[in-house]
Enzyme design. Structure first.
Site, short mmCIF file in Angstrom:
data_model
loop_
_atom_site.label_atom_id
_atom_site.label_comp_id
_atom_site.label_asym_id
_atom_site.label_seq_id
_atom_site.Cartn_x
_atom_site.Cartn_y
_atom_site.Cartn_z
N LYS A 152 -1.62 -1.20 7.76
CA LYS A 152 -3.05 -1.51 7.82
C LYS A 152 -3.33 -2.82 8.55
CE LYS A 152 -7.24 -1.89 5.14
NZ LYS A 152 -7.87 -1.83 3.84
N ARG A 178 -0.78 -1.62 -6.64
CA ARG A 178 -0.97 -2.85 -5.86
C ARG A 178 -1.87 -3.83 -6.63
NH1 ARG A 178 -1.09 -4.90 -0.61
NH2 ARG A 178 -3.11 -5.60 0.14
N ARG A 201 0.85 -1.19 0.00
CA ARG A 201 0.00 0.00 0.00
C ARG A 201 0.89 1.24 0.00
NH1 ARG A 201 -2.09 -3.85 3.24
NH2 ARG A 201 -4.23 -4.49 2.78
N HIS A 250 -4.49 -10.61 1.95
CA HIS A 250 -5.94 -10.62 2.09
C HIS A 250 -6.36 -11.85 2.87
CE1 HIS A 250 -6.64 -8.07 -1.81
NE2 HIS A 250 -6.29 -7.33 -0.79
N HIS A 269 -3.68 2.91 -5.44
CA HIS A 269 -3.99 1.49 -5.26
C HIS A 269 -3.88 0.69 -6.56
CE1 HIS A 269 -4.81 -0.12 -1.39
NE2 HIS A 269 -5.75 -0.93 -1.82
N TYR A 321 -11.07 -7.68 -6.00
CA TYR A 321 -10.09 -6.61 -5.81
C TYR A 321 -9.23 -6.39 -7.06
CZ TYR A 321 -6.17 -4.14 -3.60
OH TYR A 321 -5.20 -3.23 -3.28
#
Length: 186
Positions: free
Chosen positions: A64, A136, A40, A159, A133, A168
């Protein structure tokens, strides 16, 4: 905020790399870190020279997911990224931020500046849904395309659920779109 997408076309990725390399080496390194580590933007901006200089692996506790069990990860640096980092970090002191701002004394650029850099790229290449993003997601998308191993991509992106990972990186929607495009009723 719009939903951002991965950069699906490898030729576009190469063109973006060349564009950024000519424009600004720091921005080029930012992009490479994004597409070759899948971190990220907050984690990329926190990296210091000592974290990457002459290293084979990047060891990181992602911001995160810091509170989750077993968060410390070791990411092997891709040879293309390693080569670029070797040149870029050669004469830089260990305490310095990798993506250093020109403003202030040893500060990283802001998330907002990183976003503006990618918006400049989006405008240059006429890409609608490009933001921080996207880097990523680009790693996840291409890793999946090359391996077809969603569990590997899930673990790479840290994840918890592979169905989330498919959504995603845009694979779920790509599959739906391709099936609708080939639908025939008679």
């Amino acid at each position: 905020m719009n939903f951002v997408q991965p950069i699906r076309d490898p030729d576009v990725i190469e063109e973006i790399e060349l564009f950024l390399k000519e424009k600004n080496e720091r921005d080029y390194i930012l992009f490479l870190l994004g597409i070759y580590t899948g971190l990220r933007i907050s984690d990329i901006l926190s990296l210091k020279v000592k974290d990457l200089k002459d290293k084979k692996y990047l060891v990181i506790n992602e911001k995160k997911t810091r509170r989750k069990k077993n968060n410390g990860r070791s990411i092997e640096l891709n040879p293309i990224l390693k080569k670029a980092l070797k040149k870029y970090l050669k004469d830089r002191p260990n305490h310095e931020y990798v993506i250093k701002s020109r403003v202030g004394n040893n500060k990283s650029i802001t998330r907002e500046r990183a976003y503006m850099i990618l918006r400049e790229v989006a405008n240059e290449f006429d890409i609608d849904s490009l933001a921080c993003h996207s880097m990523r997601k680009t790693l996840g998308f291409h890793l999946y395309q090359q391996t077809k191993d969603i569990v590997l991509v899930q673990k790479t992106l840290n994840h918890e659920d592979s169905s989330y990972t498919l959504r995603y990186i845009g694979i779920e929607q790509d599959t739906v779109n391709s099936k609708i495009a080939t639908l025939k009723y008679y």
